[in-house]
Design a protein around this motif. Structure first.
Motif, PDB file in Angstrom:
ATOM      1  N   UNK A 102       0.802  -1.233   0.000  1.00 46.75           N
ATOM      2  CA  UNK A 102       0.000   0.000   0.000  1.00 46.75           C
ATOM      3  C   UNK A 102       0.832   1.280   0.000  1.00 46.75           C
ATOM      4  N   UNK A 103       0.238   2.304  -0.577  1.00 51.93           N
ATOM      5  CA  UNK A 103       0.822   3.632  -0.649  1.00 51.93           C
ATOM      6  C   UNK A 103      -0.304   4.621  -0.376  1.00 51.93           C
ATOM      7  N   UNK A 104      -0.125   5.526   0.587  1.00 49.47           N
ATOM      8  CA  UNK A 104      -1.158   6.513   0.901  1.00 49.47           C
ATOM      9  C   UNK A 104      -0.915   7.775   0.089  1.00 49.47           C
ATOM     10  N   UNK A 109       2.076  14.666  -1.467  1.00 50.38           N
ATOM     11  CA  UNK A 109       3.082  13.616  -1.290  1.00 50.38           C
ATOM     12  C   UNK A 109       2.394  12.273  -1.103  1.00 50.38           C
ATOM     13  N   UNK A 110       3.098  11.196  -1.455  1.00 57.53           N
ATOM     14  CA  UNK A 110       2.604   9.840  -1.221  1.00 57.53           C
ATOM     15  C   UNK A 110       3.529   9.154  -0.223  1.00 57.53           C
ATOM     16  N   UNK A 111       2.959   8.309   0.643  1.00 57.12           N
ATOM     17  CA  UNK A 111       3.717   7.715   1.743  1.00 57.12           C
ATOM     18  C   UNK A 111       3.653   6.201   1.682  1.00 57.12           C
ATOM     19  N   UNK A 112       4.808   5.564   1.942  1.00 53.08           N
ATOM     20  CA  UNK A 112       4.888   4.114   1.935  1.00 53.08           C
ATOM     21  C   UNK A 112       5.746   3.653   3.109  1.00 53.08           C
ATOM     22  N   UNK A 113       5.660   2.360   3.431  1.00 53.55           N
ATOM     23  CA  UNK A 113       6.429   1.839   4.558  1.00 53.55           C
ATOM     24  C   UNK A 113       7.237   0.593   4.226  1.00 53.55           C
ATOM     25  N   UNK A 145      -5.992  11.826   3.244  1.00 54.55           N
ATOM     26  CA  UNK A 145      -5.607  10.814   2.259  1.00 54.55           C
ATOM     27  C   UNK A 145      -6.656  10.753   1.159  1.00 54.55           C
ATOM     28  N   UNK A 146      -6.213  10.924  -0.069  1.00 58.69           N
ATOM     29  CA  UNK A 146      -7.142  10.858  -1.197  1.00 58.69           C
ATOM     30  C   UNK A 146      -7.539   9.414  -1.494  1.00 58.69           C
ATOM     31  N   UNK A 147      -6.527   8.543  -1.522  1.00 55.94           N
ATOM     32  CA  UNK A 147      -6.793   7.135  -1.811  1.00 55.94           C
ATOM     33  C   UNK A 147      -5.605   6.291  -1.368  1.00 55.94           C
TER      34      UNK A 147
END
Length: 262
Positions: A102-104, A109-113, A145-147
């Motif tokens: 997943x990526x928020x 900006x987009x966030x990943x872990x 968060x958009x998606x």
């Protein structure tokens, strides 16, 4: 008279090479000189689209994040975010599945872990603004968060696109590419952002055109006065929309824009 045109990018305006057709920017400029606003409409993030269309940024509007954001005249004019509780709920399901990452996607900006190499390499190629964090749940609680964009290590239509929709209730889960799917608010789609831009520019539905190739374009195509699908479009979308132009490999959208300018 046409006042507003929106086109999906990958699979529609862009050919398989992903290289922007050379006529695109001159045509956008010519359209704007005639009072017609062009808007790329994509699942891509807003920073990426602004960079991609930098030479004509003052002449276009943008639909980003599959309708989560509408941008015009240098500012965001519409958002359709996913509620924080929905993001956390979907994350709890996605993280239990093998091969899904997943990526928020937020406005800037987009966030990943995950540090899975292929996933990270894909992000670095596809996103202009992306950041690694230790905890995606904290992002969900602190940012709009958009998606949730989900990268699939397998073909999405055969894997994540089959697994996730039955598991995630109350949210919209849709395939958005060969190895991507999106999870968003149930009503979020390109059509709502399209309507927001029609209103912003004072255009009627009959004064608009939309181009698409996949089911995540369906609502936008329905919102437009005239809708076209490329010859390479998803069969069900071709069946529902009917009006067909040449494929993206044959620059069908560019051909149609050229006809309009004549």
């Amino acid at each position: 008279m046409i006042k507003f045109i929106a086109s999906d990018l990958d699979g529609t305006l862009l050919p398989p090479s992903k290289i922007m057709p050379p006529e695109t920017f001159p045509y956008i400029t010519a359209l704007r000189e005639r009072g017609i606003v062009f808007a790329p409409a994509s699942g891509r993030q807003l920073p990426n689209l602004k960079k991609l269309f930098a030479p004509v940024l003052d002449k276009i509007a943008i639909i980003a994040e599959n309708g989560g954001i509408a941008w015009a005249d240098g500012r965001i004019v519409f958002t359709d975010p996913t509620p924080a509780e929905g993001v956390e709920y979907a994350l709890s399901i996605i993280e239990k599945q093998q091969g899904l990452y997943p990526l928020l996607s937020c406005a800037d900006c987009a966030y990943y872990s995950s540090d899975y190499p292929q996933f990270v390499q894909t992000l670095m190629r596809s996103y202009s603004s992306v950041k690694r964090v230790d905890n995606l749940y904290e992002v969900a609680r602190s940012r709009e968060v958009m998606k949730i964009s989900v990268w699939d290590s397998q073909p999405c239509a055969e894997h994540g696109g089959v697994i996730l929709p039955p598991l995630i209730d109350g949210l919209r889960t849709m395939i958005s590419g060969y190895d991507w799917l999106d999870v968003s608010a149930p009503c979020a789609n390109k059509g709502r952002a399209f309507d927001a831009l029609l209103s912003y520019f004072g255009a009627e539905r009959s004064e608009s055109i939309a181009f698409g190739d996949h089911m995540n374009d369906y609502e936008m195509l329905c919102a437009a006065g005239k809708a076209y699908v490329t010859a390479n479009a998803f069969p069900l979308l071709k069946q529902k929309i009917g009006e067909e132009i040449p494929s993206n490999a044959q620059y069908g959208v560019i051909q149609k824009l050229g006809e309009l300018l004549k």
